[in-house]
Design a protein around this motif. Structure first.
Motif, PDB file in Angstrom:
ATOM      1  N   VAL A  76       0.846  -1.061  -0.060  1.00 54.08           N
ATOM      2  CA  VAL A  76       0.011  -0.133   0.124  1.00 54.08           C
ATOM      3  C   VAL A  76       0.810   1.409   0.026  1.00 54.08           C
ATOM      4  CG1 VAL A  76      -1.818   1.366   1.388  1.00 54.08           C
ATOM      5  CG2 VAL A  76      -1.925  -1.255   1.253  1.00 54.08           C
ATOM      6  N   LEU A  77       0.526   2.105  -1.167  1.00 55.97           N
ATOM      7  CA  LEU A  77       1.271   3.428  -1.059  1.00 55.97           C
ATOM      8  C   LEU A  77       0.237   4.537  -0.259  1.00 55.97           C
ATOM      9  CD1 LEU A  77       3.131   5.024  -4.062  1.00 55.97           C
ATOM     10  CD2 LEU A  77       2.261   6.084  -1.917  1.00 55.97           C
ATOM     11  N   MET A  78       0.461   4.717   0.928  1.00 62.33           N
ATOM     12  CA  MET A  78      -0.216   5.650   1.407  1.00 62.33           C
ATOM     13  C   MET A  78       0.012   7.175   1.258  1.00 62.33           C
ATOM     14  SD  MET A  78      -3.075   4.586   3.278  1.00 62.33           S
ATOM     15  CE  MET A  78      -3.173   5.938   4.264  1.00 62.33           C
ATOM     16  N   LYS A  79      -0.841   7.864   0.604  1.00 55.68           N
ATOM     17  CA  LYS A  79      -0.390   9.347   0.306  1.00 55.68           C
ATOM     18  C   LYS A  79      -1.041  10.164   1.629  1.00 55.68           C
ATOM     19  CE  LYS A  79      -2.911   8.816  -3.454  1.00 55.68           C
ATOM     20  NZ  LYS A  79      -3.781   8.661  -4.641  1.00 55.68           N
ATOM     21  N   GLY A  80       0.229  10.929   1.667  1.00 49.71           N
ATOM     22  CA  GLY A  80      -0.319  11.960   3.099  1.00 49.71           C
ATOM     23  C   GLY A  80      -0.458  13.296   2.865  1.00 49.71           C
ATOM     24  N   GLY A  81      -0.891  13.768   1.793  1.00 51.06           N
ATOM     25  CA  GLY A  81      -1.299  15.098   1.369  1.00 51.06           C
ATOM     26  C   GLY A  81      -2.182  15.921   2.351  1.00 51.06           C
ATOM     27  N   HIS A  82      -3.206  15.179   2.537  1.00 45.36           N
ATOM     28  CA  HIS A  82      -4.376  15.553   3.269  1.00 45.36           C
ATOM     29  C   HIS A  82      -4.196  15.831   4.797  1.00 45.36           C
ATOM     30  CE1 HIS A  82      -6.564  14.111  -0.354  1.00 45.36           C
ATOM     31  NE2 HIS A  82      -7.359  14.944  -0.012  1.00 45.36           N
ATOM     32  N   LEU A  83      -3.108  15.307   5.460  1.00 47.57           N
ATOM     33  CA  LEU A  83      -2.680  15.774   6.801  1.00 47.57           C
ATOM     34  C   LEU A  83      -2.446  17.266   6.603  1.00 47.57           C
ATOM     35  CD1 LEU A  83      -0.234  12.761   7.877  1.00 47.57           C
ATOM     36  CD2 LEU A  83      -2.858  13.114   8.316  1.00 47.57           C
ATOM     37  N   ASP A  84      -2.905  17.640   8.097  1.00 48.57           N
ATOM     38  CA  ASP A  84      -2.569  19.102   8.315  1.00 48.57           C
ATOM     39  C   ASP A  84      -1.286  19.347   8.857  1.00 48.57           C
ATOM     40  OD1 ASP A  84      -3.016  21.754   8.615  1.00 48.57           O
ATOM     41  OD2 ASP A  84      -4.353  21.363  10.516  1.00 48.57           O
ATOM     42  N   THR A  85      -0.133  19.024   8.014  1.00 51.08           N
ATOM     43  CA  THR A  85       1.174  19.360   8.456  1.00 51.08           C
ATOM     44  C   THR A  85       2.111  19.998   7.272  1.00 51.08           C
ATOM     45  OG1 THR A  85       1.819  17.069   7.280  1.00 51.08           O
ATOM     46  CG2 THR A  85       1.166  17.114   9.709  1.00 51.08           C
ATOM     47  N   GLU A  86       3.138  20.618   7.566  1.00 49.12           N
ATOM     48  CA  GLU A  86       4.035  21.354   6.715  1.00 49.12           C
ATOM     49  C   GLU A  86       4.910  20.467   5.815  1.00 49.12           C
ATOM     50  OE1 GLU A  86       3.664  24.519   5.580  1.00 49.12           O
ATOM     51  OE2 GLU A  86       1.881  24.467   6.611  1.00 49.12           O
ATOM     52  N   THR A  87       4.874  19.151   6.212  1.00 50.98           N
ATOM     53  CA  THR A  87       5.779  18.116   5.528  1.00 50.98           C
ATOM     54  C   THR A  87       4.873  17.098   5.102  1.00 50.98           C
ATOM     55  OG1 THR A  87       7.636  18.573   6.832  1.00 50.98           O
ATOM     56  CG2 THR A  87       7.789  16.702   5.590  1.00 50.98           C
ATOM     57  N   ILE A  88       4.913  16.693   3.814  1.00 53.07           N
ATOM     58  CA  ILE A  88       4.163  15.712   3.412  1.00 53.07           C
ATOM     59  C   ILE A  88       4.872  14.527   3.368  1.00 53.07           C
ATOM     60  CG2 ILE A  88       2.870  14.700   1.114  1.00 53.07           C
ATOM     61  CD1 ILE A  88       2.374  17.629   0.194  1.00 53.07           C
ATOM     62  N   VAL A 136       4.004   6.945   2.260  1.00 51.82           N
ATOM     63  CA  VAL A 136       4.586   5.989   3.157  1.00 51.82           C
ATOM     64  C   VAL A 136       3.934   4.788   2.115  1.00 51.82           C
ATOM     65  CG1 VAL A 136       4.883   4.371   4.974  1.00 51.82           C
ATOM     66  CG2 VAL A 136       4.349   7.087   5.175  1.00 51.82           C
ATOM     67  N   LEU A 137       5.339   3.818   1.762  1.00 51.66           N
ATOM     68  CA  LEU A 137       4.882   2.741   1.174  1.00 51.66           C
ATOM     69  C   LEU A 137       5.119   1.685   2.077  1.00 51.66           C
ATOM     70  CD1 LEU A 137       4.574   0.994  -1.551  1.00 51.66           C
ATOM     71  CD2 LEU A 137       7.175   0.990  -1.917  1.00 51.66           C
ATOM     72  N   ILE A 138       4.207   0.700   2.230  1.00 46.98           N
ATOM     73  CA  ILE A 138       4.260  -0.339   3.140  1.00 46.98           C
ATOM     74  C   ILE A 138       3.900  -1.788   2.474  1.00 46.98           C
ATOM     75  CG2 ILE A 138       3.029  -1.298   5.126  1.00 46.98           C
ATOM     76  CD1 ILE A 138       2.779   1.514   6.222  1.00 46.98           C
ATOM     77  N   MET A 139       5.004  -2.556   2.698  1.00 52.61           N
ATOM     78  CA  MET A 139       4.933  -4.041   2.176  1.00 52.61           C
ATOM     79  C   MET A 139       4.029  -4.782   3.066  1.00 52.61           C
ATOM     80  SD  MET A 139       6.794  -2.613  -0.234  1.00 52.61           S
ATOM     81  CE  MET A 139       7.427  -4.269  -1.418  1.00 52.61           C
ATOM     82  N   ALA A 140       3.916  -5.983   2.522  1.00 50.21           N
ATOM     83  CA  ALA A 140       2.991  -7.133   3.388  1.00 50.21           C
ATOM     84  C   ALA A 140       3.819  -7.587   4.435  1.00 50.21           C
ATOM     85  CB  ALA A 140       2.648  -8.307   2.527  1.00 50.21           C
ATOM     86  N   ASP A 141       5.162  -7.645   4.411  1.00 48.81           N
ATOM     87  CA  ASP A 141       6.067  -8.063   5.448  1.00 48.81           C
ATOM     88  C   ASP A 141       6.391  -6.865   6.455  1.00 48.81           C
ATOM     89  OD1 ASP A 141       7.805  -6.379   4.090  1.00 48.81           O
ATOM     90  OD2 ASP A 141       9.203  -7.989   3.682  1.00 48.81           O
ATOM     91  N   GLY A 142       5.686  -5.835   6.072  1.00 48.59           N
ATOM     92  CA  GLY A 142       5.975  -4.673   7.246  1.00 48.59           C
ATOM     93  C   GLY A 142       7.123  -3.739   6.992  1.00 48.59           C
ATOM     94  N   THR A 143       7.894  -4.156   5.845  1.00 46.75           N
ATOM     95  CA  THR A 143       9.097  -3.155   5.338  1.00 46.75           C
ATOM     96  C   THR A 143       8.282  -1.814   4.860  1.00 46.75           C
ATOM     97  OG1 THR A 143      10.304  -4.859   4.871  1.00 46.75           O
ATOM     98  CG2 THR A 143      10.786  -2.821   3.991  1.00 46.75           C
ATOM     99  N   GLU A 144       8.749  -0.903   5.156  1.00 44.58           N
ATOM    100  CA  GLU A 144       8.333   0.517   4.715  1.00 44.58           C
ATOM    101  C   GLU A 144       9.326   1.484   4.140  1.00 44.58           C
ATOM    102  OE1 GLU A 144       7.890   3.792   8.191  1.00 44.58           O
ATOM    103  OE2 GLU A 144       6.586   2.224   8.433  1.00 44.58           O
ATOM    104  N   TYR A 145       9.009   2.199   3.291  1.00 48.98           N
ATOM    105  CA  TYR A 145       9.894   3.283   2.787  1.00 48.98           C
ATOM    106  C   TYR A 145       9.110   4.466   2.570  1.00 48.98           C
ATOM    107  CZ  TYR A 145      11.832  -0.939   0.644  1.00 48.98           C
ATOM    108  OH  TYR A 145      12.607  -2.269   0.695  1.00 48.98           O
TER     109      TYR A 145
END
Length: 271
Positions: free
Chosen positions: A178-190, A193-202
């Protein structure tokens, strides 16, 4: 150059048309072409929209969508299939059925287009369960934004940790990643997050640009990701390149329209 190398980069996009050119099939073709892939399409719906919003939708019959997909796969072929606007349960079921019938073994990038940037709903309520039960388990990677992830998981997302949690729920539905897009969060930094089935994330982070020119960012990111995969890139590399392309396209936005304007796909210099 070998025949195998020549056939790489083919992306079949199954999505809706945006006459203003900012999102949908038009943004997909621009993105794939800019990144030196080959774009083929199966159009699922015609929309009437511009930078101010969506005013009408004309669905394409499911049988005609199926014929488009079959025509491409039986001749041109595809290294990756990217789905966008699949407005009804029948369309979702048709796409999954044809991919199975064709024994398609390439990557499948699913952009779960539910709501346009303008806020207009593009997916029927009855189609959500079909998306969850049929298409998500076929996804190599799902690319939801925060409102879409909230609709899919029934959770509230207010932080990057919430994004991780929602991604975990989606992976349990069957997605490989899953590639979760964070642009809707109320933060100054977007944070994307890419999360793999084994829990690895980028994670790819970028300074939020306070601009109204973000029409089609989701389509663009998913198509850039699909192009990288079609060209043989590993998923983490395709993710990083796609994130960078979107940020550059936002910066290069031509300033068209009175509302949420399009990106500058054609103005991005690709190495």
């Amino acid at each position: 150059m070998t025949e195998a190398a020549l056939t790489r980069g083919r992306v079949l996009v199954v999505a809706g048309s945006d006459p203003s050119g900012g999102a949908g099939i038009q943004a997909d073709i621009k993105t794939i072409s800019a990144l030196r892939g080959y774009a083929a399409t199966a159009i699922t719906a015609l929309t009437v929209q511009n930078t101010l919003g969506v005013t009408d939708v004309m669905p394409v019959p499911s049988s005609f969508i199926a014929s488009q997909i079959k025509a491409v796969l039986s001749d041109i072929g595809a290294d990756c299939v990217k789905t966008g606007m699949l407005h009804s349960a029948e369309v979702v079921e048709t796409v999954v059925s044809i991919l199975s019938e064709a024994n398609f073994r390439g990557a499948v990038v699913v952009d779960p287009v539910m709501v346009a940037t303008s806020g207009d709903r593009l997916l029927e309520v009855t189609a959500v369960e079909s998306l969850k039960k049929l298409l998500i388990p076929r996804a190599t990677v799902l690319t939801p934004n925060i409102p879409e992830a909230e609709l899919l998981t029934g959770t509230v997302i207010k932080s990057v940790d919430d994004m991780r949690r929602a991604a975990g729920f989606i992976i349990k539905m069957g997605a490989e990643s899953v590639l979760m897009k964070g642009g809707h969060l109320d933060t100054e930094t977007i944070h994307d997050v890419l999360i793999m089935a084994d829990g690895t994330e980028y994670i790819c982070a970028a300074q939020k640009r306070h601009t109204r020119h973000t029409h089609g960012t989701g389509c663009t990111l998913a198509s850039a990701l699909a192009t990288g995969l079609a060209l043989g890139q590993a998923l983490p590399d395709a993710f990083r390149h796609a994130h960078a392309f979107v940020q550059a396209a936002i910066e290069a936005a031509p300033g068209f329209g009175a509302g949420c304007g399009p990106l500058g796909h054609s103005y991005v210099r690709v190495p």
